[in-house]
Design a protein around this motif. Structure first.
Motif, PDB file in Angstrom:
ATOM      1  N   GLN A   1       1.340  -1.494  -0.142  1.00  0.00           N
ATOM      2  CA  GLN A   1      -0.241  -0.008   0.163  1.00  0.00           C
ATOM      3  C   GLN A   1       0.693   1.267   0.143  1.00  0.00           C
ATOM      4  OE1 GLN A   1      -3.480  -0.298  -0.058  1.00  0.00           O
ATOM      5  NE2 GLN A   1      -3.401  -2.220  -0.520  1.00  0.00           N
ATOM      6  N   GLN A   2       1.981   1.291  -0.040  1.00  0.00           N
ATOM      7  CA  GLN A   2       2.794   2.618   0.126  1.00  0.00           C
ATOM      8  C   GLN A   2       2.673   2.589  -1.177  1.00  0.00           C
ATOM      9  OE1 GLN A   2       4.197   3.955   2.756  1.00  0.00           O
ATOM     10  NE2 GLN A   2       3.060   1.640   3.477  1.00  0.00           N
ATOM     11  N   PRO A   3       3.331   3.988  -1.557  1.00  0.00           N
ATOM     12  CA  PRO A   3       3.394   4.715  -3.113  1.00  0.00           C
ATOM     13  C   PRO A   3       4.380   4.768  -3.470  1.00  0.00           C
ATOM     14  CG  PRO A   3       3.971   6.268  -1.001  1.00  0.00           C
ATOM     15  CD  PRO A   3       3.064   5.246  -0.626  1.00  0.00           C
ATOM     16  N   GLY A   4       4.592   3.833  -4.585  1.00  0.00           N
ATOM     17  CA  GLY A   4       5.912   4.025  -6.077  1.00  0.00           C
ATOM     18  C   GLY A   4       7.332   4.436  -5.689  1.00  0.00           C
ATOM     19  N   TYR A   5       6.018   5.917  -6.530  1.00  0.00           N
ATOM     20  CA  TYR A   5       6.779   6.890  -7.190  1.00  0.00           C
ATOM     21  C   TYR A   5       8.007   7.563  -6.949  1.00  0.00           C
ATOM     22  CZ  TYR A   5       7.638  10.208 -11.041  1.00  0.00           C
ATOM     23  OH  TYR A   5       7.951  11.287 -11.482  1.00  0.00           O
ATOM     24  N   VAL A   6       8.936   7.490  -7.038  1.00  0.00           N
ATOM     25  CA  VAL A   6      10.086   7.818  -7.063  1.00  0.00           C
ATOM     26  C   VAL A   6      10.706   9.091  -7.936  1.00  0.00           C
ATOM     27  CG1 VAL A   6      13.258   7.675  -5.690  1.00  0.00           C
ATOM     28  CG2 VAL A   6      11.384   5.492  -6.327  1.00  0.00           C
ATOM     29  N   ARG A   7      10.742  10.232  -7.858  1.00  0.00           N
ATOM     30  CA  ARG A   7      10.763  11.501  -8.418  1.00  0.00           C
ATOM     31  C   ARG A   7      12.819  11.140  -9.205  1.00  0.00           C
ATOM     32  NH1 ARG A   7      10.077  17.704  -6.609  1.00  0.00           N
ATOM     33  NH2 ARG A   7      10.970  18.158  -7.930  1.00  0.00           N
ATOM     34  N   SER A   8      13.295  11.590  -8.011  1.00  0.00           N
ATOM     35  CA  SER A   8      14.413  11.304  -8.578  1.00  0.00           C
ATOM     36  C   SER A   8      14.676  10.107  -9.879  1.00  0.00           C
ATOM     37  CB  SER A   8      15.964  11.196  -7.469  1.00  0.00           C
ATOM     38  OG  SER A   8      15.453   9.782  -6.614  1.00  0.00           O
ATOM     39  N   MET A   9      14.031   8.770  -9.687  1.00  0.00           N
ATOM     40  CA  MET A   9      14.984   8.093 -10.568  1.00  0.00           C
ATOM     41  C   MET A   9      13.174   8.240 -11.416  1.00  0.00           C
ATOM     42  SD  MET A   9      17.041   6.005  -8.918  1.00  0.00           S
ATOM     43  CE  MET A   9      17.190   4.550  -9.676  1.00  0.00           C
ATOM     44  N   ARG A  10      11.894   9.530 -12.004  1.00  0.00           N
ATOM     45  CA  ARG A  10      11.252   9.220 -12.622  1.00  0.00           C
ATOM     46  C   ARG A  10      10.498   7.277 -13.024  1.00  0.00           C
ATOM     47  NH1 ARG A  10      16.439  11.784 -14.594  1.00  0.00           N
ATOM     48  NH2 ARG A  10      16.958  10.020 -15.829  1.00  0.00           N
ATOM     49  N   ARG A  11      10.250   6.996 -12.128  1.00  0.00           N
ATOM     50  CA  ARG A  11       9.487   6.177 -11.976  1.00  0.00           C
ATOM     51  C   ARG A  11       8.880   5.210 -10.984  1.00  0.00           C
ATOM     52  NH1 ARG A  11      13.779   1.156 -12.245  1.00  0.00           N
ATOM     53  NH2 ARG A  11      11.887   0.078 -12.263  1.00  0.00           N
ATOM     54  N   ASN A  12       8.193   4.488 -11.231  1.00  0.00           N
ATOM     55  CA  ASN A  12       7.589   3.492  -9.866  1.00  0.00           C
ATOM     56  C   ASN A  12       8.547   2.762  -9.748  1.00  0.00           C
ATOM     57  OD1 ASN A  12       4.690   5.109  -9.534  1.00  0.00           O
ATOM     58  ND2 ASN A  12       4.957   4.870 -11.294  1.00  0.00           N
ATOM     59  N   ILE A  13       9.106   2.505  -8.132  1.00  0.00           N
ATOM     60  CA  ILE A  13       9.897   1.422  -7.806  1.00  0.00           C
ATOM     61  C   ILE A  13       9.340   0.639  -7.395  1.00  0.00           C
ATOM     62  CG2 ILE A  13      11.941   0.214  -6.724  1.00  0.00           C
ATOM     63  CD1 ILE A  13      12.841   2.988  -8.034  1.00  0.00           C
ATOM     64  N   ARG A  14       8.100  -1.128  -6.825  1.00  0.00           N
ATOM     65  CA  ARG A  14       6.799  -1.049  -5.776  1.00  0.00           C
ATOM     66  C   ARG A  14       8.940  -1.199  -4.889  1.00  0.00           C
ATOM     67  NH1 ARG A  14       6.099  -4.831  -2.192  1.00  0.00           N
ATOM     68  NH2 ARG A  14       3.285  -5.652  -3.006  1.00  0.00           N
ATOM     69  N   PRO A  15       8.106  -0.556  -3.240  1.00  0.00           N
ATOM     70  CA  PRO A  15       9.071  -1.197  -2.043  1.00  0.00           C
ATOM     71  C   PRO A  15       9.038  -2.649  -1.415  1.00  0.00           C
ATOM     72  CG  PRO A  15       7.691   0.267  -1.462  1.00  0.00           C
ATOM     73  CD  PRO A  15       7.703   0.150  -3.325  1.00  0.00           C
ATOM     74  N   VAL A  16       9.817  -2.905  -1.426  1.00  0.00           N
ATOM     75  CA  VAL A  16       9.921  -4.904  -0.895  1.00  0.00           C
ATOM     76  C   VAL A  16      10.538  -4.339   0.136  1.00  0.00           C
ATOM     77  CG1 VAL A  16       9.214  -5.193  -3.678  1.00  0.00           C
ATOM     78  CG2 VAL A  16      11.650  -5.430  -2.385  1.00  0.00           C
ATOM     79  N   PHE A  17      10.949  -6.198   0.703  1.00  0.00           N
ATOM     80  CA  PHE A  17      11.294  -6.598   1.530  1.00  0.00           C
ATOM     81  C   PHE A  17      11.064  -7.895   1.762  1.00  0.00           C
ATOM     82  CE2 PHE A  17       7.170  -7.051   3.728  1.00  0.00           C
ATOM     83  CZ  PHE A  17       7.451  -7.294   4.435  1.00  0.00           C
ATOM     84  N   PHE A  18      12.659  -8.991   1.889  1.00  0.00           N
ATOM     85  CA  PHE A  18      12.063 -10.366   1.685  1.00  0.00           C
ATOM     86  C   PHE A  18      12.884 -11.058   2.427  1.00  0.00           C
ATOM     87  CE2 PHE A  18      14.450  -8.601  -2.384  1.00  0.00           C
ATOM     88  CZ  PHE A  18      15.391  -9.276  -2.144  1.00  0.00           C
TER      89      PHE A  18
END
Length: 432
Positions: free
Chosen positions: A188-205
């Protein structure tokens, strides 16, 4: 990060905490992340204190900046009593919050930031892990697909109200299921990273098994790639990724890569200044690839620094030195009659474009290149150092270097004009 920070307790068990991903262990990666979040010290509860202390003393990039106090754990699982004993030996913030993080996991920095800022007891979960991350859970001894309490925020009051002999994992899992502990859901966390100009899904594993380690490293590496690139950068990307995966296993730091890139850039300037256009151009093409390595390496190994974030300023001065010495070369040789005028118009248009971009980014909350489909398409061919370098290389190849200089100036001026118009439109209506 909001003040005050909670106390930090790292659960560092062997062998998972020592799992190597992209040249550093999960424990070391966690230390680098929490240092960026503002933590200066942490307690560490481990079943192998001697091994962990030796590893931490040898490998930390932030050596001397984040202090670790180790505590031996004799029980098979971490109990409420183990945690209470650890926090009893440290000074807690006024609200008594404690951030407890297992070093046997990989975490996106954004997830730990959100968890550390929580004001109530919370546990990190992932209700819908991406397919790649899900495979790491399926092949580990851990079940639950991100529901294990591997990172959580608790209060001293919550802990002292529990049975000391009870397993921390079981108690937190039970209360999370019943809703008495809040959940921070990675899905449910926002994925857009402004400095990367893209959505990066935050994950942990959890620490991946040996057969899945390459897959985990690919996941981390892919997350370092910016999107909305110019065409040459798209061609460079596979070469950069291959080089980064080799550099990350060495002791070479991103700032050292930046310094080497600067030396290459200065070399291009000198070669152009002395009229060695082909040699300078070939070195400029190498520079185009090498210059993309430092940022990726820093993101991959959690080694971003304030100096590194300002690297684009150095790049700009190096780039402008190229066009300046080319203007001088073609002016004094008589090949371009008004080379200095072309340079001044080019520089002026570029300066105005940068101001317009900055204003548009403040209005949009993202960079102009990622504002609309048109802007993303423009990024492929708009005037930038890589595009200018390729244009000049083409003109050298056909024996028209002077025309190449005029062409790159015209290309840059036209691109700036289009971007200034787009930035004006954005400021006027805020549309994307």
């Amino acid at each position: 990060m909001k003040d005050p920070l909670p106390a930090l307790l790292i659960l560092a068990d062997s062998p998972d905490a020592l799992t190597d991903l992209c040249g550093i262990s999960l424990l070391e990666r966690l230390r680098r992340i929490v240092r960026k979040l503002g933590f200066g010290e942490a307690m560490s509860l481990s079943n192998s204190v001697e091994i962990m202390a030796r590893h931490a003393g040898q490998s930390s990039w932030y050596r001397g900046e984040i202090a670790l106090k180790f505590h031996e754990r004799e029980t098979e699982e971490v109990t409420i009593g183990d945690v209470l004993d650890c926090i009893g030996a440290t000074t807690l913030p006024p609200d008594g919050r404690v951030l407890i993080v297992s070093a046997g996991f990989y975490y996106d920095e954004r997830l730990l930031r959100v968890l550390a800022e929580a004001q109530t007891e919370s546990v990190l979960i992932d209700s819908d892990p991406p397919s790649l991350a899900k495979s790491f859970w399926e092949t580990s001894d851990i079940q639950g697909f991100g529901r294990l309490p591997c990172a959580l925020l608790l209060s001293r009051e919550w802990l002292i109200g529990k049975d000391r002999a009870v397993s921390l994992r079981q108690e937190v899992a039970s209360e999370a299921v019943s809703g008495r502990i809040a959940s921070v859901d990675a899905a449910q966390q926002p994925g857009y990273v402004r400095s990367m100009r893209r959505n990066i899904r935050p994950v942990f594993f959890p620490a991946p098994s040996p057969e899945h380690r390459a897959l985990a490293e690919r996941l981390l590496r892919d997350a370092t790639q910016k999107h909305v690139l110019d065409f040459p950068a798209i061609i460079h990307a596979p070469i950069e990724n291959w080089l980064v995966l080799h550099l990350c296993r060495t002791s070479i730091a991103p700032n050292q890569v930046t310094f080497m890139a600067a030396m290459l850039g200065v070399g291009v300037t000198l070669l152009y200044a002395f009229g060695y256009l082909w040699a300078g151009e070939l070195l400029a093409l190498v520079f185009g690839v090498w210059d993309g390595l430092d940022g990726k390496l820093a993101r991959l190994k959690e080694q971003t620094t304030k100096l590194g974030k300002r690297e684009h300023v150095l790049d700009y001065f190096i780039e402008m030195s190229w066009w300046t010495v080319l203007a001088h070369h073609f002016q004094v040789s008589g090949q371009v009659r008004y080379a200095y005028v072309w340079l001044l118009v080019f520089f002026g248009a570029d300066s105005l474009e940068r101001l317009a971009r900055r204003s548009a980014a403040l209005r949009l909350g993202r960079k102009l290149d990622d504002a609309s489909r048109f802007d993303r398409l423009m990024r492929y061919v708009a005037g930038r150092r890589n595009i200018y370098t390729w244009l000049f290389a083409f003109c050298l190849l056909i024996g028209m270097p002077a025309s190449g200089f005029v062409l790159l100036c015209c290309w840059g001026i036209a691109s700036s004009a289009i971007h200034i118009v787009r930035a004006t439109q954005v400021r006027g209506n805020g549309s994307q």
